[in-house]
Design an enzyme around this catalytic site. Sequence first.
Site, short mmCIF file in Angstrom:
data_model
loop_
_atom_site.label_atom_id
_atom_site.label_comp_id
_atom_site.label_asym_id
_atom_site.label_seq_id
_atom_site.Cartn_x
_atom_site.Cartn_y
_atom_site.Cartn_z
N SER A 234 -1.15 8.89 -7.14
CA SER A 234 -1.85 8.69 -8.41
C SER A 234 -1.61 9.92 -9.28
CB SER A 234 -3.36 8.55 -8.17
OG SER A 234 -4.07 8.64 -9.38
N TYR B 142 -10.54 11.97 -4.04
CA TYR B 142 -9.41 11.07 -4.36
C TYR B 142 -8.15 11.89 -4.71
CZ TYR B 142 -7.16 7.06 -6.78
OH TYR B 142 -6.31 6.05 -7.19
N ALA B 143 -8.33 12.95 -5.48
CA ALA B 143 -7.18 13.79 -5.86
C ALA B 143 -6.55 14.43 -4.62
CB ALA B 143 -7.63 14.88 -6.84
P1 NAP Z 1 -8.31 -2.43 -6.38
O1 NAP Z 1 -8.18 -3.46 -7.45
O2 NAP Z 1 -9.65 -1.85 -6.11
O3 NAP Z 1 -7.69 -3.06 -5.04
C1 NAP Z 1 -7.70 -2.33 -3.85
C2 NAP Z 1 -7.64 -3.31 -2.71
O4 NAP Z 1 -7.66 -2.53 -1.48
C3 NAP Z 1 -8.85 -4.24 -2.65
O5 NAP Z 1 -8.42 -5.56 -2.42
C4 NAP Z 1 -9.64 -3.68 -1.49
O6 NAP Z 1 -10.40 -4.66 -0.76
C5 NAP Z 1 -8.56 -3.15 -0.58
N1 NAP Z 1 -9.08 -2.20 0.39
C6 NAP Z 1 -10.02 -1.24 0.21
N2 NAP Z 1 -10.28 -0.61 1.35
C7 NAP Z 1 -9.50 -1.18 2.30
C8 NAP Z 1 -9.33 -0.96 3.69
N3 NAP Z 1 -10.03 -0.03 4.36
N4 NAP Z 1 -8.46 -1.75 4.38
C9 NAP Z 1 -7.77 -2.72 3.73
N5 NAP Z 1 -7.88 -2.96 2.42
C10 NAP Z 1 -8.74 -2.20 1.70
O7 NAP Z 1 -7.34 -1.19 -6.65
P2 NAP Z 1 -5.96 -1.05 -7.46
O8 NAP Z 1 -6.28 -0.54 -8.80
O9 NAP Z 1 -5.14 -2.26 -7.30
O10 NAP Z 1 -5.30 0.18 -6.66
C11 NAP Z 1 -4.30 0.01 -5.66
C12 NAP Z 1 -3.78 1.39 -5.25
O11 NAP Z 1 -3.26 2.07 -6.41
C13 NAP Z 1 -4.86 2.29 -4.67
O12 NAP Z 1 -4.30 3.10 -3.66
C14 NAP Z 1 -5.23 3.15 -5.87
O13 NAP Z 1 -5.80 4.37 -5.46
C15 NAP Z 1 -3.91 3.31 -6.55
N6 NAP Z 1 -3.99 3.66 -7.97
C16 NAP Z 1 -4.60 2.83 -8.87
C17 NAP Z 1 -4.65 3.20 -10.22
C18 NAP Z 1 -5.29 2.33 -11.27
O14 NAP Z 1 -5.36 2.78 -12.42
N7 NAP Z 1 -5.74 1.13 -10.98
C19 NAP Z 1 -4.10 4.42 -10.63
C20 NAP Z 1 -3.51 5.24 -9.67
C21 NAP Z 1 -3.45 4.84 -8.36
P3 NAP Z 1 -11.90 -5.04 -1.19
O15 NAP Z 1 -11.75 -5.87 -2.41
O16 NAP Z 1 -12.43 -5.85 -0.04
O17 NAP Z 1 -12.62 -3.76 -1.43
#
Ligand code: NAP
Length: 251
Positions: free
Chosen positions: A140, A152-153
């Site tokens: 990220s 997180y960072a």
């Molecule tokens: P999201 O919409 O919250 O989706 C994350 C998914 O991961 C959810 O389906 C969640 O399941 C699942 N999850 C959480 N804990 C888990 C575990 N222990 N085992 C298996 N699955 C798990 O997030 P996103 O925005 O798509 O982010 C995806 C990745 O990109 C993450 O690593 C995030 O840190 C990174 N990222 C996102 C952004 C952004 O702006 N969105 C920016 C930088 C990096 P539940 O629904 O059951 O909780």
Amino acid sequence: MSDQRTAIVTGAARGIGAGVAKRLSRDGFAVAIFDLEEAAGKPVVEEIEKAGGRALAVGVDVGDEQGVTQAVDRVVEELGAPTVLVNNAGITRDNLLFKMTTQDWDAVMTVHLRGAFLMTRATQKYMVDAGWGRIVNLSSTSALGNRGQANYAAAKAGMQGLTKTLALELGKFGVTANAIAPGFIETEMTVATAERMGMSFEDFKAMGVADIPVGRVGQPEDIAATVSFFAREESGFVSGQVVYVAGGPRA
Ligand code: NAP
């Protein structure tokens, strides 16, 4: 069908992970949708199958060692040995340091770092056996430091160190490891961040866009396109890299 490669995408029931899973299916991979609840991954599987692809939903907590082993075994049996792994599952537990609980710290480290470690360790042998593999880790822009996100960072910077080490250790087996560091991507994670900040999502997005050189927030498809590049046959000489996919040098 038997020479079809298998990919695992964690946290793929929604958001970036779902976008990546659908893209890898279009690219020709059989795709395992890992998420906490198997039922949550089923709609993504159905969408992929409707488009003519092969997919499997698996309920697993990526931080659970035994669960990860069983889940990967199931993929081997039902889809084929995995040679692409996208460590995407993630959570946030934001707070300023003085208010951050030990549980907030541990929860974030467990999903991102322990999860990526367990998943990679459980799948690498299939890549080594095949003499070919692609690992993509989600970092990220927060890895560069972000107020309210000490946990997180640190985890997202850790993902970059993990990636570079995997590249060093696994390169001689035909396995590449790269990281993607997204900026602002429109998903439930950023919707939840806006809520926590007491802002409407539209206002939160407008605030984000003001700092993004290309003048828009990102979509899951923007990250999926970059994963697709790393997973390609001809990307085999690209390893240990971190690509910021943030509409500019950083969001
Ligand atoms: P999201 O919409 O919250 O989706 C994350 C998914 O991961 C959810 O389906 C969640 O399941 C699942 N999850 C959480 N804990 C888990 C575990 N222990 N085992 C298996 N699955 C798990 O997030 P996103 O925005 O798509 O982010 C995806 C990745 O990109 C993450 O690593 C995030 O840190 C990174 N990222 C996102 C952004 C952004 O702006 N969105 C920016 C930088 C990096 P539940 O629904 O059951 O909780």
